[in-house]
Design an enzyme around this catalytic site. Structure first.
Site, PDB file in Angstrom:
ATOM      1  N   SER A   1     -18.806  68.189  22.024  1.00 41.59           N
ATOM      2  CA  SER A   1     -17.347  68.207  21.918  1.00 41.59           C
ATOM      3  C   SER A   1     -16.818  69.632  22.079  1.00 41.59           C
ATOM      4  O   SER A   1     -17.589  70.592  22.204  1.00 41.59           O
ATOM      5  CB  SER A   1     -16.921  67.607  20.578  1.00 41.59           C
ATOM      6  OG  SER A   1     -17.423  68.380  19.500  1.00 41.59           O
ATOM      7  N   TYR A   2     -15.505  69.768  22.044  1.00 37.33           N
ATOM      8  CA  TYR A   2     -14.818  71.041  22.288  1.00 37.33           C
ATOM      9  C   TYR A   2     -15.413  72.167  21.438  1.00 37.33           C
ATOM     10  O   TYR A   2     -15.484  72.062  20.212  1.00 37.33           O
ATOM     11  CB  TYR A   2     -13.332  70.876  21.970  1.00 37.33           C
ATOM     12  CG  TYR A   2     -12.481  72.080  22.289  1.00 37.33           C
ATOM     13  CD1 TYR A   2     -12.263  72.465  23.604  1.00 37.33           C
ATOM     14  CD2 TYR A   2     -11.891  72.824  21.276  1.00 37.33           C
ATOM     15  CE1 TYR A   2     -11.471  73.560  23.908  1.00 37.33           C
ATOM     16  CE2 TYR A   2     -11.093  73.917  21.566  1.00 37.33           C
ATOM     17  CZ  TYR A   2     -10.888  74.284  22.885  1.00 37.33           C
ATOM     18  OH  TYR A   2     -10.107  75.364  23.181  1.00 37.33           O
TER      19      TYR A   2
END
Length: 722
Positions: free
Chosen positions: A319-320
């Protein structure tokens, strides 16, 4: 037709990859589909494609570096296209102006900087077309598709743009004015160099210099500890003498008296205290925590960790990366079983399955929507990579992210800590500490061992009696504080420089205020390296002479205050939340710069720099202090001299003539001090050294130098057996 503007080329390619498309020069054409019935264009920035203009673009006179030109504060801040990115800007501008494009989809990174990059491009193209915002935390096919289905109204993220724009303008005002101010004032003192000063970099540098000075000014003091070995009912263990909780003795004479009193005396267990402790699994990672762990384990710089994470993010595997949260929402937690099921089929992770805890959806330690900011914690996505296709660095970072999620599904680690107090002859108290691991729990996954683990102790009960079989006096000295590692520096920046010890650094990674942000801290450290304020050797951060000069000049000004910078960060965060005024923040920044200029000019008359720092300063060089080489005495084989070479004492001429004269640092289990080496080389023999051990006997002796054979031997005429 829609125009999708991504932040980077590879991000644009990933966004287009889930549709039928055709690559063009500087953009990608998406063919009509269920989400874009008329098709779409995808183009991109190349990171910060625009920049704030230089001072002379506002006023030609500002080109000259002069105190008379300060402060430089534009009425309105202007952006321009960076020269080397002008070609891509023209591609974007042409697409924005295309009459077929009816709406813009802002697809920059889902964060403050992404918001600024794309909106600045649209400002410079004079775009007036309606805009929507793509806001996703991973680049998997599912996340991209769902993101395009649930586009945000651009007003929902506009306050993030205001924060980023205000931050950039405030940093320009502080950086441009303060850098010129201190460069010019220090030039008058004979330091001809450019001294870069910044709102975040300078208080960070002040913390590093503060630690450097603490080390340089530290005066080591000797102390002694009395250690005893006991035999009670056939059970052996050891302990340290203590009085009122203190084990250190200030004089050798007193330590020897204590040891003499205790030798061969009866011993009795006077107290046994056992305490069971439970340790919960660590929280999931945010960027700072991941950077600190990767630095600790692999010696990765914070920038390297971020770069590797960015690659994994672009591949859709994590994820980010720039998240400041260590929590997830229920929506993400619901997806964990699917992700973990896929991971269980990978050889490296199969050993951890089945999981002791099937789901953490209702566990508020990890699932807490109120503690999720723009992004949730860093987690692996459902897009599991082939580990063999990851490069070694990617594999290490991916493994950290994966095992943190697996460990969250494990039970507590449980250990029992035991403290035994033993009385010798009813008077002298010795303390022994031990630990028994009862349940590894999550430690099976992360394999985290505690530092300075205490040994296991035999099972003893109060009142048991036996003998003191051996007593030794150990000499030590107080140690200076340690320099920071790059990982600790990231953590220190996060705490805004509050007074904490090194152990506490590991415990405070859940906080979000501090110096800089998750996205900028690695860049600040890199900037300090590039500007020759710090040097990193073997993962340890050293301040240069240039850094010491600047920090000493700034003194206690606001600019060097971590606490004040942390307050600015908080105010900027409030701007992004819509609860603070950007205009008011800029007014306060301008007032601070006016005060800084007047006070620094006045104080510069009293600046005085130490001779050592001044002599170590060389313009354009790293200006690190050269480690002084202590000459311990003449070499006995050539005209060189003996120095401490780390693991042994050796000749300084080895590189020139391969002289192999050496003296071991440890002889018969005893550390040989520099003091005794000096005596050996200059007077031919050492002081009486106590505690040599050979064939289970302990004895005292001197060392002497056999001039004929050029060897060190023992001198026994004053030896005493124990």
């Amino acid at each position: 037709m829609k125009l999708i503007i991504a932040e980077k080329p590879d991000q644009g390619s990933t966004l287009a990859s889930i549709f039928k498309h055709k690559k063009q020069n500087g953009f990608i054409e998406i063919f009509p589909n269920d989400l874009f019935p008329k098709g779409a264009y995808v183009t991109w920035a190349i990171g910060h494609i625009c920049q704030l203009v230089s001072p002379e673009k506002y006023q030609p006179g500002w080109k000259k570096w002069s105190l008379d030109n300060l402060p430089m504060i534009p009425e309105h801040f202007e952006y321009e296209v960076t020269k080397d990115k002008a070609k891509q800007f023209s591609v974007v501008k042409k697409l924005v102006s295309n009459s077929a494009v009816s709406e813009i989809i802002h697809a920059g990174d889902a964060g403050r900087e992404g918001e600024l990059i794309i909106r600045n491009i649209l400002r410079l193209t004079n775009c007036r077309k309606p805009m929507k915002r793509l806001w996703i935390s991973s680049l998997t096919a599912n996340a991209i598709r769902e993101g395009f289905k649930k586009l945000l109204d651009e007003k929902e993220t506009k306050s993030l743009y205001y924060e980023a724009y205000t931050r950039a303008c405030a940093d320009w005002v502080v950086g441009m004015n303060a850098s010129r101010l201190y460069s010019l004032l220090l030039q008058k003192k004979g330091f001809s160099d450019v001294f870069s000063v910044g709102r975040v970099q300078t208080p960070t540098l002040a913390l590093i210099v503060k630690r450097e000075l603490e080390i340089e000014n530290f005066k080591a003091e000797p102390f002694w500890e009395v250690q005893a070995q006991f035999l009670i009912n056939g059970k052996k263990y050891s302990g340290k003498w203590q009085n009122d909780g203190e084990t250190r003795v200030k004089t050798k004479e007193l330590a020897e008296k204590i040891a003499a009193f205790c030798r061969e005396k009866p011993a009795e267990v006077s107290e046994v205290i056992s305490e069971r402790k439970e340790f919960l699994p660590p929280l999931l990672y945010n960027l700072s925590a991941l950077q600190a762990e990767a630095n600790k384990r692999f010696k990765f710089s914070p920038k390297k960790t971020l770069d590797v994470m960015q690659k994994l993010y672009q591949k859709g595997n994590v994820s980010y990366p720039r998240s400041d949260s260590r929590y997830v929402t229920k929506e993400e937690a619901i997806a964990f079983p699917e992700i973990l099921n896929k991971l269980s089929n990978i050889k490296d992770y199969a050993v951890f399955f089945p999981l002791p805890i099937a789901s953490i959806t209702d566990n508020k330690r990890y699932v807490n929507e109120k503690k999720v900011t723009d992004h949730y914690a860093i987690i692996p996505t459902e897009q599991i990579p082939n580990l063999d296709r990851l490069d070694p660095d990617e594999r290490k970072i991916y493994d950290l992210v994966v095992t943190s999620l697996i460990a969250a599904h494990y039970n507590k680690a449980i250990a029992e800590y035991t403290t035994i107090t033993t009385l010798v002859d009813g008077r002298a108290a010795f303390v022994s500490k031990g630990k028994v691991q009862i349940d590894d729990g999550w430690r099976k996954v992360l394999n985290q061992k505690e530092h300075d683990e205490d040994p296991a102790l035999p099972l003893l009960t109060k009142g048991e009696q036996g003998q003191t079989v051996k007593v030794d006096v150990k000499e030590s000295q107080t140690q200076p504080p340690k320099r920071y590692t790059e990982g600790q520096l990231i953590t220190l920046m996060k705490t805004a420089g509050k007074h904490i010890d090194d152990k506490e650094l590991e415990k405070i990674l859940t906080r979000t205020e501090g110096l800089g942000t998750e996205a900028t801290r690695a860049g600040i450290i890199t900037m300090l390296k590039d500007r020759m304020y710090i040097e990193v050797r073997k993962n340890v951060v050293y301040a240069t002479a240039k850094a010491k000069i600047l920090v000493e000049a700034i003194g206690h000004e606001i600019l060097a205050s971590p606490e004040m910078t942390a307050k600015w960060e908080q105010k900027l965060k409030e701007i992004s939340e819509g609860t603070a005024s950007a205009k008011q923040f800029m007014e306060q920044t301008k007032k601070m710069v006016y005060h800084l200029i007047s006070s620094s000019v006045d104080q510069s008359a009293n600046w005085a720099f130490s001779k050592e720092v001044s002599e170590n300063f060389t313009p354009g060089k790293k200006n690190t202090r050269k480690k002084a080489v202590t000459k311990l005495g003449p070499c006995k084989k050539c005209d060189g001299f003996v120095i401490d070479k780390g693991g042994f004492y050796g000749c300084s001429n080895y590189k020139n003539n391969q002289c192999n004269f050496t003296i071991s640092k440890i002889i018969l289990g005893k550390n040989i001090t520099q003091k005794n080496i000096k005596l050996l080389l200059t007077e031919g023999k050492t002081d009486l050294i106590e505690g040599f051990t050979n064939k289970e006997k302990t004895f005292n002796a001197r060392l002497f130098l056999d001039e004929k054979e050029k060897r060190v031997r023992l001198l026994f005429e004053e030896a005493t057996l124990k």
